[in-house]
Design a protein around this motif. Structure first.
Motif, PDB file in Angstrom:
ATOM      1  N   THR A 147       0.830  -1.209   0.000  1.00  0.00           N
ATOM      2  CA  THR A 147       0.000   0.000   0.000  1.00  0.00           C
ATOM      3  C   THR A 147       0.859   1.251   0.000  1.00  0.00           C
ATOM      4  N   MET A 148       1.978   1.207   0.704  1.00  0.00           N
ATOM      5  CA  MET A 148       2.913   2.340   0.672  1.00  0.00           C
ATOM      6  C   MET A 148       3.475   2.526  -0.736  1.00  0.00           C
ATOM      7  N   ALA A 149       3.714   1.412  -1.439  1.00  0.00           N
ATOM      8  CA  ALA A 149       4.156   1.515  -2.835  1.00  0.00           C
ATOM      9  C   ALA A 149       3.091   2.204  -3.682  1.00  0.00           C
ATOM     10  N   ALA A 150       1.817   1.852  -3.451  1.00  0.00           N
ATOM     11  CA  ALA A 150       0.725   2.488  -4.180  1.00  0.00           C
ATOM     12  C   ALA A 150       0.601   3.966  -3.830  1.00  0.00           C
ATOM     13  N   ALA A 151       1.052   4.349  -2.614  1.00  0.00           N
ATOM     14  CA  ALA A 151       1.047   5.755  -2.214  1.00  0.00           C
ATOM     15  C   ALA A 151       2.197   6.525  -2.854  1.00  0.00           C
ATOM     16  N   VAL A 152       3.041   5.829  -3.606  1.00  0.00           N
ATOM     17  CA  VAL A 152       4.048   6.469  -4.444  1.00  0.00           C
ATOM     18  C   VAL A 152       3.521   6.530  -5.873  1.00  0.00           C
ATOM     19  N   LYS A 153       3.169   5.348  -6.447  1.00  0.00           N
ATOM     20  CA  LYS A 153       2.522   5.287  -7.752  1.00  0.00           C
ATOM     21  C   LYS A 153       1.457   4.202  -7.698  1.00  0.00           C
ATOM     22  N   ILE A 154       0.290   4.521  -8.165  1.00  0.00           N
ATOM     23  CA  ILE A 154      -0.899   3.702  -7.948  1.00  0.00           C
ATOM     24  C   ILE A 154      -0.852   2.318  -8.597  1.00  0.00           C
ATOM     25  N   PRO A 155      -0.135   2.075  -9.731  1.00  0.00           N
ATOM     26  CA  PRO A 155      -0.150   0.718 -10.303  1.00  0.00           C
ATOM     27  C   PRO A 155       0.283  -0.372  -9.335  1.00  0.00           C
ATOM     28  N   ALA A 156       1.080  -0.029  -8.323  1.00  0.00           N
ATOM     29  CA  ALA A 156       1.543  -1.035  -7.363  1.00  0.00           C
ATOM     30  C   ALA A 156       0.387  -1.681  -6.610  1.00  0.00           C
TER      31      ALA A 156
END
Length: 520
Positions: A288-297
Motif C-alpha cells: 500500500t505504501m508503494a501504491a502511495a508512491v505510484k498507484i499501479p503497485a
C-alpha cells in the motif's frame, strides 16, 4: 550432472568463464564512465547550469553531438555487456555466476551512473517543483508549479512546459518524501536531483533484496532474476540515470510481496498462525505504501489476495476472506498516509493528469489518432478527440478483462500469481492512456522472478535491449538541431565497432556460441 553439487545447485564458473566475466565487468564499467562524461553535454541539465562556465567540464556543453555520441557509445557498451552477462545467468545452465559476482558487477556499473546529470527525461525537475509546493504549505494536487511558485521561479523554469500548469499525479508518500528533500535543498537544483536519485537507489536496493528471494520462492535461479531485473539496462538508464520514482514504487511492491509470503507454508489448508498473519499485514502495508508512491503497485494486493486464498484452501469463501483482509489493511494504511502527511486525498483526482498528454507511444492513443486521421481523409470531419476518448475507453475495458482473467487463472492454480501480476501490470500500462519506455519495468521485474520459459526470456531480453538503445539519452528537445541525433548515433556506432576491434581477443570467446553443459 558433473558440474552440479549434491544439492542440485549450479556450480560456480570455471577459470576461463571467470576471465570472461572480468572482461564483461570492465566493458560495462567503461560504458558507464562514458555515459557519465557525456552527460555533461547531453544530459538534461538545469536551465541555469553551472557547467558552461566551468573549465574543461563546460566544454562538453558546446559539443552536443560529441557528448551525445559518448553517451550512446556507453549505452552500446552497457547493453552488449548485459547481453554477454546473460549467458552466465541463464536458467538451466550448469555453471552460473554467483550472487556475489552479480552484486559486484552491478556495483561496478551503477557507481559511475550515480553522479551523472539526468538523462532520457526531465521528470525529476517536476518532482522538485511539486515537492517545493508541498514544502511551502500549498496543495500540489490543486496547483501546478507556475501557479504555486511563479513562472520566474528557478524550479518552475526547469519543468517541461506541458507540466508547468498541471498538479502532481503522484501519491502522498512520495510527495512527503520530496517535501523533506525540498526542506533540505530549497531552490538548489542539483543537490535536489542527487537526493531524489538517492530515493531511487533506495528503491533499487529493495529490488536487489527482493528479487532473488521471490525468484527462489517461485523456482527461478536468483541470479537469473537479478540479471533480467536489477541489471537490466532499462533499470540502469531510466531508474538510476533518469531518476524515475518507479524505482521506489516497484521496490516497495516487491519487498511487500516477499514480506507477505515470508511465513506462508507451501501446503494449503493448514491453520494460519498469528506470525503468518502478522507478516501478511506487514507485506500488505508495504505494498500500500508503494501504491502511495505510484498507484499501479496496488494491483499486487489483488494477486497477493489470490495467494492467500489458495493457501487457506482455494474456496471462493477463502477468496472473499483474503479480499476483506487486504482491503481493510490497505484502506487503513492509505488513510493514515494521506492524513499523516497532511496532503489529504487530492491525489485521487489527479491520477489522470498524465492522460492530458496525447502520446503516440500509447497503443489506444495511437489508434485514436489513426481513426481521426482516417475520418479526415474520408471527409467525415475532424473527430480525433472523440476517437482518442473512445479508444482509450476500449483500452481500459480490455485491461480490466485481462486482469480479471489473470486473477481467476491464478486463483485456480493455472498460472503463478507473480506471473499474473507481471502480465497484469503490463496490460494496464500498455493499454493505458500514456506509455513510457520505463513502464516496461513494472511487468519485467515481477516476471523475472517467476518465468523460466526460454521464449519469454529471449523476448524480454530483446525488448529491453531494443528500448535501451532506441531512446535518445537527453531530456531536451532538438528544435532546429535534428541533425545532432543521427550524427551522434553514427559516431557512436563507429566508436563501438572500434572498441570491438581493439578488444577482439578479449571478447572473442563471448561472441561464440555458449557450449557449456546445460546452455541450450
Amino acid at each position: 550432472m558433473a558440474d552440479r553439487d549434491g544439492t542440485g545447485r549450479a556450480a560456480p564458473l570455471d577459470g576461463p568463464e571467470r576471465r570472461q566475466l572480468d572482461v564483461i565487468r570492465r566493458w560495462g564499467t567503461v560504458g558507464a564512465l562514458l555515459m557519465a562524461v557525456g552527460s555533461l553535454g547531453a544530459g538534461a541539465a538545469p536551465v541555469f547550469s553551472p557547467l558552461p562556465g566551468t573549465p574543461v567540464l563546460g566544454l562538453f556543453g558546446r559539443m552536443p553531438s560529441v557528448a551525445m555520441g559518448l553517451v550512446w557509445t556507453g549505452i552500446f557498451l552497457i547493453v552488449s555487456a548485459w547481453l554477454w552477462l546473460g549467458r552466465f545467468a541463464r536458467p538451466g545452465r550448469q555453471r552460473l555466476v554467483s550472487r556475489s559476482q552479480m552484486d559486484r558487477t552491478l556495483m561496478m556499473w551503477i557507481t559511475p551512473l550515480v553522479f551523472v546529470l539526468p538523462m532520457f527525461s526531465r521528470d525529476v525537475y517536476s518532482y522538485l517543483a511539486q515537492s517545493q509546493i508541498a514544502a511551502t504549505g500549498q496543495d500540489p494536487y490543486e496547483l501546478g508549479p507556475a501557479s504555486a511558485l511563479g513562472v520566474d521561479n528557478i524550479l518552475t523554469k526547469n519543468v517541461p512546459n506541458i507540466w508547468r500548469e498541471t498538479p502532481a499525479p503522484y501519491g502522498p508518500l512520495f510527495l512527503a518524501m520530496g517535501r523533506v528533500i525540498a526542506g533540505i535543498t530549497g531552490d538548489h537544483v542539483l543537490p535536489g536531483v542527487f537526493l531524489h536519485r538517492l530515493l531511487v537507489l533506495l528503491g533499487l536496493a529493495m529490488i536487489v533484496w527482493a528479487l532473488p528471494r521471490l525468484a527462489r520462492r517461485f523456482g527461478v535461479p536468483p541470479v537469473s532474476a537479478l540479471w533480467l531485473g536489477a541489471a537490466n539496462p532499462l533499470v540502469l538508464f531510466h531508474l538510476v540515470v533518469g531518476v524515475h520514482n518507479e524505482g521506489l514504487a516497484i521496490g516497495l511492491m516487491l519487498v511487500g510481496l516477499e514480506l507477505a509470503l515470508r511465513r506462508m507454508p507451501l501446503r494449503p489448508g493448514t491453520p494460519m498462525t498469528r506470525e503468518e498473519l502478522a507478516w501478511i499485514v506487514v507485506g500488505a502495508t508495504t505494498i500500500t505504501m508503494a501504491a502511495a508512491v505510484k498507484i499501479p503497485a496496488a494491483l499486487a494486493l489483488g494477486f497477493l489476495g489470490v495467494m492467500i486464498a489458495r493457501r487457506l484452501g482455494g474456496r471462493f469463501v477463502d477468496l472473499l476472506k483474503s479480499a476483506l483482509l487486504l482491503l481493510a489493511v490497505s484502506v487503513v494504511v492509505m488513510v493514515c498516509t494521506c492524513l499523516g502527511t497532511g496532503l489529504g486525498f487530492g491525489w485521487v483526482q489527479t491520477l489522470d493528469v498524465a492522460g492530458t498528454v496525447k502520446s503516440w507511444m500509447s497503443p489506444p492513443t495511437a489508434l485514436g489518432f489513426l481513426g481521426g486521421g482516417l475520418g479526415l481523409v474520408l471527409g467525415l470531419g475532424n473527430h480525433t478527440e472523440a476517437m482518442i476518448e473512445l479508444t482509450r475507453l476500449l483500452g481500459q475495458v480490455t485491461y480490466v478483462v485481462i486482469v480479471t482473467t489473470l486473477l481467476w487463472k491464478a486463483f485456480r492454480g493455472r498460472i503463478k500469481a507473480v506471473n499474473g501480476l507481471g502480465a497484469g501490470l503490463g496490460a494496464v500500462l500498455v493499454l493505458g492512456p500514456v506509455l513510457q519506455p520505463w513502464y516496461v519495468l513494472w511487468a519485467a521485474l515481477p516476471l523475472a522472478t517467476g518465468v523460466l520459459a526460454k521464449r519469454f526470456r529471449l523476448f524480454a531480453c530483446g525488448t529491453s535491449a531494443f528500448i535501451a538503445v532506441i531512446l535518445p539519452p537527453t531530456g531536451s528537445a532538438f528544435d532546429g538541431r535534428a541533425y545532432i541525433v543521427p550524427q551522434a548515433v553514427i559516431g557512436a556506432a563507429l566508436a563501438f565497432a572500434l572498441c570491438l576491434f581493439a578488444a577482439r581477443k578479449q571478447i572473442g570467446p563471448l561472441l561464440r556460441r555458449d557450449t557449456a553443459p546445460g546452455s541450450t
